[in-house]
Design an enzyme around this catalytic site. Structure first.
Site, mmCIF file in Angstrom:
data_model
loop_
_atom_site.group_PDB
_atom_site.id
_atom_site.type_symbol
_atom_site.label_atom_id
_atom_site.label_comp_id
_atom_site.label_asym_id
_atom_site.label_seq_id
_atom_site.Cartn_x
_atom_site.Cartn_y
_atom_site.Cartn_z
ATOM 1 N N ASP A 38 -8.597 -4.366 -6.383
ATOM 2 C CA ASP A 38 -8.123 -3.617 -5.214
ATOM 3 C C ASP A 38 -8.911 -2.307 -5.092
ATOM 4 O OD1 ASP A 38 -6.592 -1.989 -3.391
ATOM 5 O OD2 ASP A 38 -4.870 -3.290 -3.769
ATOM 6 N N SER B 251 0.839 -1.194 0.000
ATOM 7 C CA SER B 251 0.000 0.000 0.000
ATOM 8 C C SER B 251 0.884 1.258 0.000
ATOM 9 C CB SER B 251 -0.963 -0.055 1.195
ATOM 10 O OG SER B 251 -1.992 0.914 1.059
ATOM 11 N N HIS C 206 -7.191 -5.858 -1.045
ATOM 12 C CA HIS C 206 -6.086 -4.905 -1.002
ATOM 13 C C HIS C 206 -4.784 -5.659 -0.815
ATOM 14 C CE1 HIS C 206 -4.191 -1.078 -0.568
ATOM 15 N NE2 HIS C 206 -3.984 -1.147 0.721
#
Length: 470
Positions: free
Chosen positions: A409, A190, A439
């Site tokens: 995602d 991320s 994610h």
């Protein structure tokens, strides 16, 4: 030391330090330490701050490849806290790597930024409408944003201007140096992909084996990032609704209508608490991060729509907001805002955010309004300037970097992975497409992605660019 090291030009008290490892409280088998870094790399002889580390040594001493540094995103997630809890997912990597987590500057044990107390956090959650509909709600929204920033400045002082991603990347190179690694081996997830891209940009010759999973789009500015997320969360919501046999357009309209009703009349949620529209939206967002949580979203929506109660959505919102049952809050969101606002030079005005509403509503009736307002509210009147319009990631001269993008995602949409691979440069960014939901692709249930990533990190096997899993 060689050209391109962050340690070059630093005083010996920083360059020559070695971590003093000691057992970590509450994490059996792990040791903790800290490393001093300059507050301001432009004044390396001045004030220092400490960066906290956690480590579990490689099991195979003879086959050891060095350290593998992790960043789990946010920004603001504590690697010292999370890596020991998540380590089961990295057991194979731990055979030949020391697993190393750290709290980036401004996070948790590394001079963590704190902007307001628990009472202030609770009051804002209860009273501030994150999708204001009236002039009074708009004024309250931006007044709260300004108050948050002033609280950061008051409590953090000089530190606040130095918590950006570029300085965190410089810290990572100093960590690499003091840990004794010739090159940095790194796993970023991320926001950790933005940090990894910045590191590769600043220190391309020091990049070892690097994996970027759930990738932040390095070409997106503030508005572009919000636009990406509106599309990403709507795509995930559509996929969720389709999995239930529900038409996505009708299902989205149904959820938007529920949020509008809650905006007019919050739902009782037990223990004297209520579910307002902002908390309901947050409760919908969280389970879209993982397909395994979709049943929780179904149960929460059924309770709200069928029984007129908000306890389940509120519990999901509390988890996302890092609120404990006793009403105390974690500080990850404080660090996240501080880091993001130091990074981002773009400062949309309230009028500019309001002008985005029609476009963002077309992208997502559910998520668009919040993300449009957020472009101006997140860093409203922030006390220190931002550093760049878009994240830096070009890394000419670096070795191959594995970029993993997941098609469903919600938070870092797949398109950002393609752009990261391109931005890193030809023969540097190696794109792996994971056809799936959630994610991030490196999970225990995804044998294809984990096998490719493990072979790359452990054996140096670089996959073909443009490969696919799922």
């Amino acid at each position: 030391m060689r050209p391109g090291d962050a340690a070059e030009g630093l005083p010996g008290r920083l360059v020559n330090q070695r971590p003093s490892w000691a057992p970590c409280a509450g994490a059996e088998g792990w040791t903790c330490a800290s490393v001093k870094v300059p507050l301001d790399y432009g004044a390396p002889d001045g004030r220092t701050i400490s960066v906290a580390l956690v480590r579990r040594p490689a099991r195979d001493e003879e086959g050891r490849l060095g350290s593998l540094l992790f960043n789990f995103g946010g920004p603001g997630v504590s690697g010292v806290g999370l890596l020991p809890r998540a380590a089961a997912e990295y057991e194979k990597l731990n055979s030949r790597y020391d697993l190393v987590g750290f709290d980036p500057r401004g996070v948790a044990a590394s001079s963590g930024v704190v902007c307001r107390d628990d009472e202030g956090m609770e009051a804002a959650a209860e009273r501030v409408d994150l999708t204001p509909d009236t002039a009074a709600e708009e004024a309250a929204y931006f007044a709260d944003a300004r108050d948050f920033g002033r609280g950061c400045e008051r409590r953090s002082g000089e530190l606040l201007a130095h918590v950006g991603t570029a300085n965190a990347a410089r810290d990572m190179d100093l960590l690499r140096h003091v840990l004794g690694d010739r090159r940095l081996n790194y796993f970023g997830i991320s926001y950790g992909t933005q940090l990894g891209g910045m590191y590769a940009h600043l220190f391309p010759g020091n990049v070892g084996r690097m994996v970027l999973d759930a990738v932040v789009d390095p070409t997106a500015d503030t508005v572009g990032h919000a636009r990406n997320q509106a599309a990403g969360f709507q795509r995930a919501l559509d996929n969720y609704l389709t999995s239930r046999g529900e038409d996505p357009q009708r299902g989205t309209a149904r959820i938007a209508a529920l949020l509008a009703r809650i905006d007019r009349e919050p739902l009782p949620a037990g223990d004297g608490r209520e579910l307002n529209q902002s908390l309901a939206l947050t409760g919908i967002v969280l389970p879209l991060y993982s397909q395994s949580m979709w049943p929780d979203l179904t149960a929460a929506l059924d309770e709200a729509e069928g029984r007129g109660r908000g306890a389940k959505l509120l519990a999901l919102a509390d988890s996302y907001n890092d609120r404990a049952p006793d009403g105390s809050y974690g500080t990850q969101s404080h660090s996240q805002r501080a880091i993001s606002c130091v990074d981002d030079a773009q400062r949309p005005t309230p009028a500019e955010a309001k002008a985005l509403l029609p476009e963002f509503k077309r992208i997502s009736e559910v998520f668009g309004p919040f993300l449009a307002w957020d472009t101006a509210g997140w860093c409203a009147d922030w006390p220190v300037p931002g550093e760049h319009e878009t994240p830096k990631a070009s890394a000419k001269g670096a070795g191959p970097i594995l970029v993993v993008g997941t098609t469903g995602d919600p938070a870092t949409p797949y398109e950002g992975a393609r752009r990261m691979a391109d931005e890193l440069g030809e023969d540097v960014g190696i794109l792996l497409t994971n056809k799936g939901e959630g994610h991030g692709g490196y999970t225990p249930s995804n044998g294809c992605v984990t096998s490719i990533v493990d072979d790359y990190l452990l054996e140096g096997e670089v996959p073909e660019d443009g490969g696919t899993c799922g």
